[in-house]
Design a protein around this motif. Structure first.
Motif, PDB file in Angstrom:
ATOM      1  N   SER A 100       1.016  -1.148  -0.019  1.00 41.09           N
ATOM      2  CA  SER A 100       0.079   0.022   0.039  1.00 41.09           C
ATOM      3  C   SER A 100       0.890   1.365  -0.076  1.00 41.09           C
ATOM      4  O   SER A 100       0.331   2.237  -0.514  1.00 41.09           O
ATOM      5  N   HIS A 104       0.530   4.102  -2.803  1.00 44.37           N
ATOM      6  CA  HIS A 104       0.551   5.568  -2.493  1.00 44.37           C
ATOM      7  C   HIS A 104       1.209   6.568  -2.997  1.00 44.37           C
ATOM      8  O   HIS A 104       0.988   7.698  -3.436  1.00 44.37           O
ATOM      9  N   PRO A 108      -1.039   8.987  -4.718  1.00 42.03           N
ATOM     10  CA  PRO A 108      -1.417   9.331  -3.508  1.00 42.03           C
ATOM     11  C   PRO A 108      -2.942   9.498  -3.140  1.00 42.03           C
ATOM     12  O   PRO A 108      -3.454   9.224  -2.077  1.00 42.03           O
ATOM     13  N   MET A 111      -5.764   6.193  -2.024  1.00 42.71           N
ATOM     14  CA  MET A 111      -6.538   5.963  -0.640  1.00 42.71           C
ATOM     15  C   MET A 111      -7.770   6.704  -0.324  1.00 42.71           C
ATOM     16  O   MET A 111      -8.459   6.237   0.583  1.00 42.71           O
ATOM     17  N   ASN A 164      -4.067   6.997   9.764  1.00 43.90           N
ATOM     18  CA  ASN A 164      -4.174   6.533   8.317  1.00 43.90           C
ATOM     19  C   ASN A 164      -5.599   7.268   7.897  1.00 43.90           C
ATOM     20  O   ASN A 164      -5.595   7.980   6.698  1.00 43.90           O
ATOM     21  N   LYS A 168      -5.675  10.262   4.856  1.00 45.13           N
ATOM     22  CA  LYS A 168      -6.712  10.229   3.869  1.00 45.13           C
ATOM     23  C   LYS A 168      -7.382  11.542   3.833  1.00 45.13           C
ATOM     24  O   LYS A 168      -7.435  12.032   2.852  1.00 45.13           O
ATOM     25  N   HIS A 171      -5.460  14.136   2.136  1.00 45.83           N
ATOM     26  CA  HIS A 171      -5.466  13.990   0.485  1.00 45.83           C
ATOM     27  C   HIS A 171      -6.695  14.175  -0.197  1.00 45.83           C
ATOM     28  O   HIS A 171      -6.944  13.981  -1.387  1.00 45.83           O
ATOM     29  N   HIS A 200       5.354  14.341  -0.638  1.00 45.50           N
ATOM     30  CA  HIS A 200       5.117  14.083  -1.850  1.00 45.50           C
ATOM     31  C   HIS A 200       5.890  14.572  -2.928  1.00 45.50           C
ATOM     32  O   HIS A 200       5.516  14.456  -4.306  1.00 45.50           O
TER      33      HIS A 200
END
Length: 269
Positions: A100, A104, A108, A111, A164, A168, A171, A200
């Motif tokens: 994962s 990602h 990105p 997710m 997480n 999420k 993003h 990123h």
């Protein structure tokens, strides 16, 4: 349950399709069992603390709560850094988790189409042994010290569980986030999109802490991650991010998390 990759595809779409195929029904069932186990153990730990009078001390709980936030943020960085930096999808046991992380960095926003179970269940694995210990622990020597450790563990694992999910949200664009999430992000209590966006940028080697990022400025200032990588390479020969860069070298280096992302049709479970 673990994906096996002999040769990495060339195109971005082929890479994503291959990595996505590693999310199997067996992995899904394992995640559900993990979340159920985590929840039961968390409740048992809270009950054990209650029985020993742990929730009656507000000062101790306030310090434990703050400690839990900081520890969870740092641990999110350790896990994020390690799986970004070392191992492959073929690595025994942990390869199924590394999958994962590789997906990602290629996409990105992928997710954002994952539900709560897929996003968060793996976070429960490391806390489970600590919850087992706290669920049965009886204070023996110092009530204050031992209860502080138990309460800190209780709060830490909650924030670890939601790390997480917070990631999420970072993003997704503002219009797709719940109002309370936008408030918490703007306050800095949970991870801001713009702060995480810096991670990123190729080669994805900073701002690893992703609960709220409070630990990132200090860790970046002392060059913590790179110093650890130098030590590891010196003593083991393992090169940082070697596998990750192989997956991402023919993909765009930046995919801004603040562009609009439609929420998944899958219900959060």
């Amino acid at each position: 349950m673990q994906l096996r990759v002999e040769k990495k595809p060339e195109s971005r779409d082929e890479k994503l399709e291959l990595l996505k195929s590693g999310y199997t029904p067996e992995k899904r069932r394992f995640e559900i069992c993990t979340l159920i186990t985590f929840t039961i153990l968390w409740v048992l730990t809270a009950y054990n603390i209650t029985q020993q009078g742990g929730f009656g001390n507000w000062a101790l709980n306030a310090v434990s709560l703050l400690t839990g936030i900081l520890v969870a943020d740092f641990l999110s960085g350790v896990v994020h850094w390690y799986f970004d930096t070392y191992g492959t999808v073929n690595t025994p046991v942990i390869g199924v988790l590394i999958r994962s992380f590789r997906e990602h960095h290629i996409n990105p926003k992928a997710m954002c189409d994952h539900d709560f179970i897929e996003v968060s269940a793996d976070n429960c694995l490391i806390p489970i042994p600590f919850l087992i210990a706290c669920a049965v622990w009886q204070v023996q020597l110092s009530w204050t010290v031992e209860m502080f450790l138990m309460c800190s563990t209780l709060w830490t694992v909650v924030f670890v569980l939601f790390t997480n999910q917070v990631h999420k949200w970072a993003h997704m664009s503002d219009k797709f986030r719940p109002h309370i999430v936008r408030v918490l992000q703007k306050s800095g209590f949970i991870l801001r999109s713009k702060h995480h966006w810096e991670h990123h940028l190729n080669p994805y080697d900073h701002n690893y802490c992703i609960f709220n990022g409070w630990c990132n400025p200090f860790l970046e200032k002392i060059d913590f991650w790179k110093k650890v990588e130098v030590l590891i390479q010196k003593h083991t020969g393992h090169i940082a991010r070697n596998d990750d860069l192989e997956w991402t070298k023919k993909t765009p280096s930046v995919d801004s998390p603040v562009e609009p992302v439609a929420p998944s049709n899958k219900k959060e479970e």
